[in-house]
Design a protein around this motif. Structure first.
Motif, mmCIF file in Angstrom:
data_model
loop_
_atom_site.group_PDB
_atom_site.id
_atom_site.type_symbol
_atom_site.label_atom_id
_atom_site.label_comp_id
_atom_site.label_asym_id
_atom_site.label_seq_id
_atom_site.Cartn_x
_atom_site.Cartn_y
_atom_site.Cartn_z
ATOM 1 N N TRP A 159 38.848 34.921 53.994
ATOM 2 C CA TRP A 159 39.345 34.869 52.748
ATOM 3 C C TRP A 159 38.451 35.586 51.598
ATOM 4 O O TRP A 159 36.972 35.994 52.336
ATOM 5 C CB TRP A 159 39.366 33.310 52.149
ATOM 6 C CG TRP A 159 38.170 32.617 52.493
ATOM 7 C CD1 TRP A 159 37.501 31.851 53.450
ATOM 8 C CD2 TRP A 159 36.695 32.497 51.515
ATOM 9 N NE1 TRP A 159 36.411 31.361 53.396
ATOM 10 C CE2 TRP A 159 35.931 31.595 52.207
ATOM 11 C CE3 TRP A 159 36.822 32.916 50.173
ATOM 12 C CZ2 TRP A 159 34.736 30.947 51.621
ATOM 13 C CZ3 TRP A 159 35.253 32.171 49.742
ATOM 14 C CH2 TRP A 159 34.450 31.803 50.462
ATOM 15 N N ILE A 160 38.658 36.073 50.601
ATOM 16 C CA ILE A 160 37.855 36.640 49.554
ATOM 17 C C ILE A 160 37.800 35.932 48.458
ATOM 18 O O ILE A 160 38.977 35.661 47.745
ATOM 19 C CB ILE A 160 38.408 38.193 49.480
ATOM 20 C CG1 ILE A 160 38.475 38.964 50.776
ATOM 21 C CG2 ILE A 160 37.839 38.815 48.432
ATOM 22 C CD1 ILE A 160 38.947 40.095 50.827
ATOM 23 N N PHE A 161 36.678 35.855 47.546
ATOM 24 C CA PHE A 161 36.626 35.408 46.258
ATOM 25 C C PHE A 161 36.365 36.582 45.282
ATOM 26 O O PHE A 161 35.549 37.291 45.480
ATOM 27 C CB PHE A 161 35.385 34.525 45.900
ATOM 28 C CG PHE A 161 35.182 33.953 44.684
ATOM 29 C CD1 PHE A 161 36.349 33.518 43.998
ATOM 30 C CD2 PHE A 161 34.190 34.124 44.039
ATOM 31 C CE1 PHE A 161 36.148 32.844 42.424
ATOM 32 C CE2 PHE A 161 33.779 33.579 42.821
ATOM 33 C CZ PHE A 161 34.934 33.050 42.096
ATOM 34 N N GLU A 162 37.558 36.644 44.426
ATOM 35 C CA GLU A 162 37.158 38.020 43.301
ATOM 36 C C GLU A 162 36.665 37.523 42.087
ATOM 37 O O GLU A 162 36.954 38.236 41.141
ATOM 38 C CB GLU A 162 38.708 38.421 43.245
ATOM 39 C CG GLU A 162 39.172 39.008 44.461
ATOM 40 C CD GLU A 162 38.380 40.529 44.801
ATOM 41 O OE1 GLU A 162 37.828 41.079 43.997
ATOM 42 O OE2 GLU A 162 38.859 41.254 45.781
ATOM 43 N N GLY A 163 36.302 36.158 41.880
ATOM 44 C CA GLY A 163 35.777 36.113 40.522
ATOM 45 C C GLY A 163 36.789 35.792 39.556
ATOM 46 O O GLY A 163 37.700 34.993 39.819
ATOM 47 N N PHE A 164 36.827 36.065 38.238
ATOM 48 C CA PHE A 164 37.740 35.732 37.278
ATOM 49 C C PHE A 164 38.911 36.812 37.466
ATOM 50 O O PHE A 164 38.504 38.147 37.870
ATOM 51 C CB PHE A 164 37.250 35.814 35.873
ATOM 52 C CG PHE A 164 36.533 34.491 35.745
ATOM 53 C CD1 PHE A 164 37.273 33.437 35.141
ATOM 54 C CD2 PHE A 164 35.222 34.262 35.938
ATOM 55 C CE1 PHE A 164 36.671 32.239 34.881
ATOM 56 C CE2 PHE A 164 34.650 33.249 35.715
ATOM 57 C CZ PHE A 164 35.440 32.015 35.080
ATOM 58 N N MET A 165 40.148 36.510 37.237
ATOM 59 C CA MET A 165 41.320 37.420 37.047
ATOM 60 C C MET A 165 41.050 38.540 36.180
ATOM 61 O O MET A 165 40.658 38.046 34.969
ATOM 62 C CB MET A 165 42.541 36.811 37.024
ATOM 63 C CG MET A 165 43.772 37.297 36.715
ATOM 64 S SD MET A 165 44.396 38.007 38.488
ATOM 65 C CE MET A 165 44.979 36.633 39.079
ATOM 66 N N PRO A 166 41.274 39.760 36.292
ATOM 67 C CA PRO A 166 41.188 40.689 35.293
ATOM 68 C C PRO A 166 42.092 40.193 34.273
ATOM 69 O O PRO A 166 43.310 39.830 34.320
ATOM 70 C CB PRO A 166 41.755 42.056 35.833
ATOM 71 C CG PRO A 166 41.629 41.760 37.565
ATOM 72 C CD PRO A 166 41.828 40.127 37.626
ATOM 73 N N ARG A 167 41.768 40.697 32.953
ATOM 74 C CA ARG A 167 42.509 40.072 31.709
ATOM 75 C C ARG A 167 43.454 41.327 31.260
ATOM 76 O O ARG A 167 44.615 40.835 30.950
ATOM 77 C CB ARG A 167 41.648 39.889 30.547
ATOM 78 C CG ARG A 167 40.587 38.656 30.941
ATOM 79 C CD ARG A 167 39.879 38.340 29.594
ATOM 80 N NE ARG A 167 38.872 37.303 29.836
ATOM 81 C CZ ARG A 167 38.229 36.861 28.722
ATOM 82 N NH1 ARG A 167 38.455 37.426 27.370
ATOM 83 N NH2 ARG A 167 37.384 36.022 28.904
ATOM 84 N N LYS A 168 43.088 42.673 31.500
ATOM 85 C CA LYS A 168 44.079 43.627 30.909
ATOM 86 C C LYS A 168 45.095 43.711 31.793
ATOM 87 O O LYS A 168 45.038 43.685 32.952
ATOM 88 C CB LYS A 168 43.350 44.730 30.610
ATOM 89 C CG LYS A 168 42.159 44.737 29.612
ATOM 90 C CD LYS A 168 41.590 46.110 29.369
ATOM 91 C CE LYS A 168 40.677 46.096 28.134
ATOM 92 N NZ LYS A 168 39.675 47.311 27.925
ATOM 93 N N ARG A 169 46.538 44.122 31.527
ATOM 94 C CA ARG A 169 47.491 44.103 32.277
ATOM 95 C C ARG A 169 47.475 45.373 33.055
ATOM 96 O O ARG A 169 47.866 44.962 34.296
ATOM 97 C CB ARG A 169 48.832 44.508 31.437
ATOM 98 C CG ARG A 169 50.282 44.623 32.127
ATOM 99 C CD ARG A 169 51.441 44.599 31.262
ATOM 100 N NE ARG A 169 52.710 44.783 32.030
ATOM 101 C CZ ARG A 169 53.153 43.579 32.579
ATOM 102 N NH1 ARG A 169 52.838 42.410 32.363
ATOM 103 N NH2 ARG A 169 54.357 44.000 33.066
ATOM 104 N N GLY A 170 46.852 46.356 32.803
ATOM 105 C CA GLY A 170 46.668 47.528 33.547
ATOM 106 C C GLY A 170 45.535 47.259 34.753
ATOM 107 O O GLY A 170 46.134 47.529 35.997
#
Length: 295
Positions: free
Chosen positions: A152-163
């Motif tokens: 498993w991988i933890f990526e922190g917070f989801m990116p906010r910008k759509r791109g």
């Protein structure tokens, strides 16, 4: 009636003097919701430390109050905006023999929270560092999600910008490990709706308010969960099934669909089942299996 066994009087909680040695930095996990998850080491460390470095001093005081203890040492703020200035000072204090405790607002320090720079500096300067493990939103969500836990991988917070989100979701198309991210309840529905455009059949778990009164876990496809997320509240952790077990070609997936049909499952249900398992489009599998049967 058989009497209950007597308690082992030789066993005892460690005394406060055993928790933090002079000249040591201790990281300690704090409850992510339920205060009963606080470890005995955390309780003793809060009362014993000469210096408590807290991400938010008000929350640290609130936690101590809920635990029924008093922070006797010096309470200082340690967060992303003052890490650079506070880290050398804390290292100097440890070198002078002070007992340092580092806590974040909730969960494990260093995991999307302050702390790793302090421990990095401790290693570089030869200051002993230790940890009092405990609650972690990442591990709690992973365990409750029902997703594979071998990688498993933890990526922190989801990116906010759509791109940025689009690029992130595109990388998950071939990511074999389970992926864990944090997200805001205000953005959750938009996040899931966007994910549904790129990973429509991928299994997702939304873990909300972990260990709190209204703890809830939703499991389904992104579009299914987006329908529930309109008025979501509380702390959010998203767990996304990896593509590792999904790395099959269409022909192999169609064979599995037909095998389920032979066992008595309806074709559409079999296509949905296999698509859900491998992160594929159920409509394409249904049509492929239908063509194979007619061929």
């Amino acid at each position: 009636m058989t009497n209950a066994p007597e308690a082992n009087t030789d066993a005892a909680w460690p005394q406060p003097a055993d928790v933090i040695a002079p000249g040591t930095i201790l990281l300690a996990a704090t409850p992510i919701g339920n205060v009963l998850d606080a470890s005995a080491r955390l309780v003793f460390a809060l009362a014993q430390a000469d210096i408590v470095a807290a991400e938010d001093t008000r929350r640290a005081l609130n936690l101590a109050g809920r635990l029924g203890i008093r922070i006797a040492g010096k309470l200082v703020a340690y967060h992303e905006h003052n890490e650079a200035a506070q880290t050398p000072w804390l290292i100097e204090q440890a070198q002078a023999g002070q007992r340092i405790l580092m806590i974040s607002d909730a969960g494990m320090p260093c995991v999307s929270d302050p702390g790793y720079r302090l421990i990095e500096a401790a290693h570089q300067s030869g200051v002993p560092a230790s940890i009092a493990p405990g609650p972690s939103a990442v591990l709690t969500a992973l365990a409750l999600s029902g997703m594979p836990t071998d990688r498993w991988i933890f990526e922190g917070f989801m990116p906010r910008k759509r791109g940025e989100q689009e690029r992130f979701f595109s990388t998950l198309a071939t990511q074999s490990a389970t992926t864990i991210v944090f997200d805001s309840p205000r953005r959750l529905q938009a996040t899931l709706s966007h994910m549904a455009e790129i990973l429509p059949e991928r299994q997702v778990a939304v873990c909300r308010e972990l260990t709190k009164t209204y703890e809830d876990v939703w499991v389904g496809t992104p579009s299914q969960l987006a329908e529930r997320a309109e008025n979501a509240r509380g702390e959010i952790v998203i767990v996304i099934r990896g593509a590792g077990e999904m790395m099959v070609d269409d022909d192999q997936a169609i064979v599995e669909v037909l095998a389920l049909v032979d066992q008595g499952m309806k074709l559409k249900a079999a296509a949905r089942h296999v698509a859900h398992q491998y992160g594929l489009r159920s409509r394409a599998l249904y049509q492929g299996a239908l063509d194979a049967r007619q061929g």
